[in-house]
Design an enzyme around this catalytic site. Structure first.
Site, PDB file in Angstrom:
ATOM      1  N   GLY A   1       0.785  -1.216   0.000  1.00  0.00           N
ATOM      2  CA  GLY A   1       0.000   0.000   0.000  1.00  0.00           C
ATOM      3  C   GLY A   1       0.821   1.272   0.000  1.00  0.00           C
ATOM      4  O   GLY A   1       1.423   1.654   1.015  1.00  0.00           O
TER       5      GLY A   1
ATOM      6  N   ASN B   1      -6.043  10.696  -2.260  1.00  0.00           N
ATOM      7  CA  ASN B   1      -5.635  11.999  -2.809  1.00  0.00           C
ATOM      8  C   ASN B   1      -4.191  12.071  -3.265  1.00  0.00           C
ATOM      9  O   ASN B   1      -3.727  13.125  -3.681  1.00  0.00           O
ATOM     10  CB  ASN B   1      -5.901  13.104  -1.774  1.00  0.00           C
ATOM     11  CG  ASN B   1      -7.389  13.256  -1.526  1.00  0.00           C
ATOM     12  OD1 ASN B   1      -8.175  13.281  -2.470  1.00  0.00           O
ATOM     13  ND2 ASN B   1      -7.776  13.286  -0.269  1.00  0.00           N
TER      14      ASN B   1
ATOM     15  N   GLY C   1      -1.850   9.754  -5.639  1.00  0.00           N
ATOM     16  CA  GLY C   1      -1.500   8.615  -6.473  1.00  0.00           C
ATOM     17  C   GLY C   1      -0.131   8.846  -7.084  1.00  0.00           C
ATOM     18  O   GLY C   1       0.891   8.400  -6.552  1.00  0.00           O
TER      19      GLY C   1
ATOM     20  N   GLU D   1       1.260   1.236 -11.176  1.00  0.00           N
ATOM     21  CA  GLU D   1       2.702   1.382 -10.896  1.00  0.00           C
ATOM     22  C   GLU D   1       3.318   2.568 -11.641  1.00  0.00           C
ATOM     23  O   GLU D   1       4.447   2.517 -12.102  1.00  0.00           O
ATOM     24  CB  GLU D   1       3.447   0.074 -11.175  1.00  0.00           C
ATOM     25  CG  GLU D   1       2.932  -1.033 -10.257  1.00  0.00           C
ATOM     26  CD  GLU D   1       3.862  -2.200 -10.083  1.00  0.00           C
ATOM     27  OE1 GLU D   1       5.081  -2.015 -10.172  1.00  0.00           O
ATOM     28  OE2 GLU D   1       3.361  -3.295  -9.809  1.00  0.00           O
TER      29      GLU D   1
ATOM     30  N   GLU E   1       2.373   8.999 -18.164  1.00  0.00           N
ATOM     31  CA  GLU E   1       2.917  10.357 -17.989  1.00  0.00           C
ATOM     32  C   GLU E   1       4.050  10.334 -16.955  1.00  0.00           C
ATOM     33  O   GLU E   1       5.090  10.979 -17.150  1.00  0.00           O
ATOM     34  CB  GLU E   1       1.804  11.319 -17.538  1.00  0.00           C
ATOM     35  CG  GLU E   1       0.752  11.623 -18.598  1.00  0.00           C
ATOM     36  CD  GLU E   1      -0.299  10.527 -18.776  1.00  0.00           C
ATOM     37  OE1 GLU E   1      -0.280   9.528 -18.019  1.00  0.00           O
ATOM     38  OE2 GLU E   1      -1.148  10.671 -19.666  1.00  0.00           O
TER      39      GLU E   1
HETATM   40  C1  LIG Z   1      -6.290  -2.062 -10.732  1.00  0.00           C
HETATM   41  C2  LIG Z   1      -5.336  -1.216  -9.949  1.00  0.00           C
HETATM   42  C3  LIG Z   1      -4.446  -1.818  -9.070  1.00  0.00           C
HETATM   43  C4  LIG Z   1      -3.584  -1.034  -8.290  1.00  0.00           C
HETATM   44  N1  LIG Z   1      -2.767  -1.643  -7.356  1.00  0.00           N
HETATM   45  C5  LIG Z   1      -2.061  -0.863  -6.505  1.00  0.00           C
HETATM   46  C6  LIG Z   1      -1.340  -1.458  -5.411  1.00  0.00           C
HETATM   47  O1  LIG Z   1      -1.337  -2.686  -5.237  1.00  0.00           O
HETATM   48  N2  LIG Z   1      -0.678  -0.638  -4.558  1.00  0.00           N
HETATM   49  C7  LIG Z   1      -0.650   0.713  -4.711  1.00  0.00           C
HETATM   50  O2  LIG Z   1      -0.039   1.388  -3.884  1.00  0.00           O
HETATM   51  N3  LIG Z   1      -1.320   1.315  -5.736  1.00  0.00           N
HETATM   52  C8  LIG Z   1      -2.028   0.556  -6.618  1.00  0.00           C
HETATM   53  N4  LIG Z   1      -2.734   1.145  -7.641  1.00  0.00           N
HETATM   54  C9  LIG Z   1      -2.721   2.609  -7.773  1.00  0.00           C
HETATM   55  C10 LIG Z   1      -1.979   3.121  -9.009  1.00  0.00           C
HETATM   56  O3  LIG Z   1      -0.596   2.942  -8.853  1.00  0.00           O
HETATM   57  C11 LIG Z   1      -2.396   4.596  -9.182  1.00  0.00           C
HETATM   58  O4  LIG Z   1      -3.742   4.579  -9.619  1.00  0.00           O
HETATM   59  C12 LIG Z   1      -1.521   5.333 -10.174  1.00  0.00           C
HETATM   60  O5  LIG Z   1      -0.230   5.506  -9.662  1.00  0.00           O
HETATM   61  C13 LIG Z   1      -2.114   6.695 -10.564  1.00  0.00           C
HETATM   62  O6  LIG Z   1      -2.501   7.435  -9.449  1.00  0.00           O
HETATM   63  P1  LIG Z   1      -3.959   8.114  -9.415  1.00  0.00           P
HETATM   64  O7  LIG Z   1      -4.912   7.036  -9.762  1.00  0.00           O
HETATM   65  O8  LIG Z   1      -4.139   8.798  -8.112  1.00  0.00           O
HETATM   66  O9  LIG Z   1      -3.938   9.172 -10.588  1.00  0.00           O
HETATM   67  P2  LIG Z   1      -3.419  10.696 -10.492  1.00  0.00           P
HETATM   68  O10 LIG Z   1      -2.071  10.730  -9.872  1.00  0.00           O
HETATM   69  O11 LIG Z   1      -4.493  11.539  -9.895  1.00  0.00           O
HETATM   70  O12 LIG Z   1      -3.270  11.047 -12.034  1.00  0.00           O
HETATM   71  C14 LIG Z   1      -4.356  11.531 -12.847  1.00  0.00           C
HETATM   72  C15 LIG Z   1      -3.790  11.955 -14.183  1.00  0.00           C
HETATM   73  O13 LIG Z   1      -2.858  13.056 -14.004  1.00  0.00           O
HETATM   74  C16 LIG Z   1      -1.609  12.712 -14.558  1.00  0.00           C
HETATM   75  N5  LIG Z   1      -0.507  13.286 -13.777  1.00  0.00           N
HETATM   76  C17 LIG Z   1      -0.376  13.281 -12.416  1.00  0.00           C
HETATM   77  N6  LIG Z   1       0.779  13.864 -12.066  1.00  0.00           N
HETATM   78  C18 LIG Z   1       1.401  14.232 -13.207  1.00  0.00           C
HETATM   79  C19 LIG Z   1       2.628  14.869 -13.516  1.00  0.00           C
HETATM   80  N7  LIG Z   1       3.510  15.221 -12.574  1.00  0.00           N
HETATM   81  N8  LIG Z   1       2.936  15.093 -14.806  1.00  0.00           N
HETATM   82  C20 LIG Z   1       2.078  14.715 -15.803  1.00  0.00           C
HETATM   83  N9  LIG Z   1       0.891  14.112 -15.582  1.00  0.00           N
HETATM   84  C21 LIG Z   1       0.566  13.859 -14.295  1.00  0.00           C
HETATM   85  C22 LIG Z   1      -1.568  11.184 -14.530  1.00  0.00           C
HETATM   86  O14 LIG Z   1      -0.625  10.663 -15.441  1.00  0.00           O
HETATM   87  C23 LIG Z   1      -3.004  10.841 -14.874  1.00  0.00           C
HETATM   88  O15 LIG Z   1      -3.182  10.897 -16.254  1.00  0.00           O
HETATM   89  C24 LIG Z   1      -3.576   0.384  -8.448  1.00  0.00           C
HETATM   90  C25 LIG Z   1      -4.459   0.981  -9.358  1.00  0.00           C
HETATM   91  C26 LIG Z   1      -5.339   0.214 -10.086  1.00  0.00           C
HETATM   92  C27 LIG Z   1      -6.323   0.894 -11.015  1.00  0.00           C
END
Ligand SMILES: Cc1cc2nc3c(=O)[nH]c(=O)nc-3n(C[C@H](O)[C@H](O)[C@H](O)COP(=O)(O)OP(=O)(O)OC[C@H]3O[C@@H](n4cnc5c(N)ncnc54)[C@H](O)[C@@H]3O)c2cc1C
Length: 384
Positions: free
Chosen positions: A129, A134, A136, A368, A372
């Protein structure tokens, strides 16, 4: 032994493992893919069988009950699973490269002895985790806190989108232990499922990868002893970045398997489906699509195995694993898209296999680290 003999042995082992996984997937996964997908069933029993085959501790040394293999064999196994069901490939990848590998890489001997044999054999399923509602991509800004209280730490907060967030028997959790927005302000802990104050929250209803459980993990005054801390206080985020370097190779492998699976179905269908009195593969528009897909899949394969080999050689792999993940995941999305197109209307129907590849593939450009973020990682290394 000469390096050539060693290399041949590695190739032989990788091929043997790939064949074993192929046989297993044909018997124990393929018949159930649609049911699991529709009902979002996370098949714990299948995970246990993967454990019996040595696939849940691929990178774990034999002294801890693992298979003691390298990334080349690991990639081959994930590819074969993902050709049949990306969701099971995702679960295998998260268990091995995130939870288990974090304990293997940063645990002390006591922690390794306690957790690795259970994880490597599939007796326990692992979760990892980092992501929060808020934070990602901006994971360094996490809100879940761990506060020192005597010999214990008290965790409060939540993690979301966690693979095996409800069913995992143990989780590696990264929590903030220092002031917000400061360097070295996070620490990693191992938290067992039955710890008071730790519970699974909402299970997500997903577009794809539906047989892989994705859920919240909630911490409310969850007290764990300092002996559950992984490595030094303040090193949790840096550890996570290192874990993600390896994890991204597994997502590249997952992407490659999905792309290959979708492509193989499309190649076969294009030679069977007749329109205008001939197989649609005879139309140059379809044949060229297949040529483009085969070429980009081959390039994705080369990038993925390049990253795996560098990792096995103990060389830096941050840029190469990000490149492999970025490219292979986008190839998976494109290939699944074109496979649906080649199937025409049948591609849009659940009785045919390619619509699932199309839904599953999209996760690979997000999990992961999004595409982007991979470009951020790669460009930072190009422009120091
Ligand atoms: C099926 C699934 C399994 C998962 N398993 C795990 C797990 O086991 N453990 C874990 O910890 N997480 C897990 N995740 C979480 C996953 O790693 C995150 O969803 C991912 O890192 C993106 O974060 P976010 O969803 O908050 O998107 P956000 O960070 O909110 O991004 C939204 C958009 O903004 C863009 N963006 C954000 N910051 C920037 C930047 N600096 N420059 C350019 N573009 C940007 C992103 O590329 C994206 O297009 C999982 C997600 C899914 C859907």
């Amino acid at each position: 032994m000469t390096s050539e003999i060693v290399e041949n042995q590695v190739q032989d082992t990788a091929q043997l493992i790939a064949q074993t996984v192929r046989d297993f997937a044909a018997r124990q996964i393929r018949p159930f893919v649609r049911d699991w997908d529709e009902s979002q069933h996370f098949p714990l029993e299948t995970m246990r069988q993967l454990g019996e085959l040595g696939l849940l501790g691929v990178l774990v040394p034999e002294e801890y009950g693992g298979s003691g293999l390298g990334y080349r064999e690991y990639v081959g196994a994930i590819v074969e699973l993902a050709k049949v069901d990306g969701a099971i490939g995702l679960s295998m990848a998260a268990h091995n490269s995130l939870c288990t590998n974090h304990i293997l890489t940063f645990g002390n001997p006591g922690q390794k002895n306690k957790y690795l044999p259970k994880l490597a054999t599939g007796e326990w399923i692992g979760a990892w985790g980092l992501t929060e509602p808020n934070t990602g991509s901006d994971a360094g800004n996490m809100k879940t806190v761990a506060v020192r209280d005597g010999d214990d730490w008290v965790l409060n907060g939540s993690k979301n989108f966690i693979t095996h967030g409800k069913s995992g028997h143990v989780a590696v959790v990264i929590a903030r232990t220092g002031a917000p927005n400061t360097a070295h302000n996070a620490t990693a802990f191992v938290v067992e499922r039955d710890t008071a104050g730790f519970s699974g929250g909402k299970k997500e209803d997903k577009l794809g990868m539906r047989a892989s459980e994705t859920a919240e993990m909630l911490f409310q005054d969850c007290r764990i002893p300092d002996s559950q801390r992984l490595g030094e206080v303040g090193d949790g985020f840096v550890q996570s970045l290192k874990i993600l370097d390896g994890g991204r190779i597994s997502i590249a492998a997952l992407s490659l398997g999905i792309a290959m699976g979708a492509y193989e179905h499309a190649l076969k269908y294009a030679q069977e489906r007749q329109q205008f009195g001939q197989p649609i593969a005879r139309f140059q528009a379809i044949a060229f699509k297949l040529a483009d897909l085969a070429t980009t899949i081959e390039a994705a394969k080369l990038l993925t195995y390049q990253a795996a080999d560098l990792k096995d050689a103990g060389k830096p792999v941050t840029k190469e694993s990000a490149m492999a993940k970025l490219y292979a995941s986008e190839v998976a999305v494109k290939t699944a898209d074109e496979a649906v197109q080649i199937f025409g209307g049948y591609g849009y129907i659940k009785d045919f296999p390619v619509e699932k590849f199309y839904r599953d593939a999209k996760l690979c450009t997000i999990g992961e680290g999004t595409s982007e973020i991979q470009r951020v990682v790669i460009s930072r290394l190009l422009l120091p």
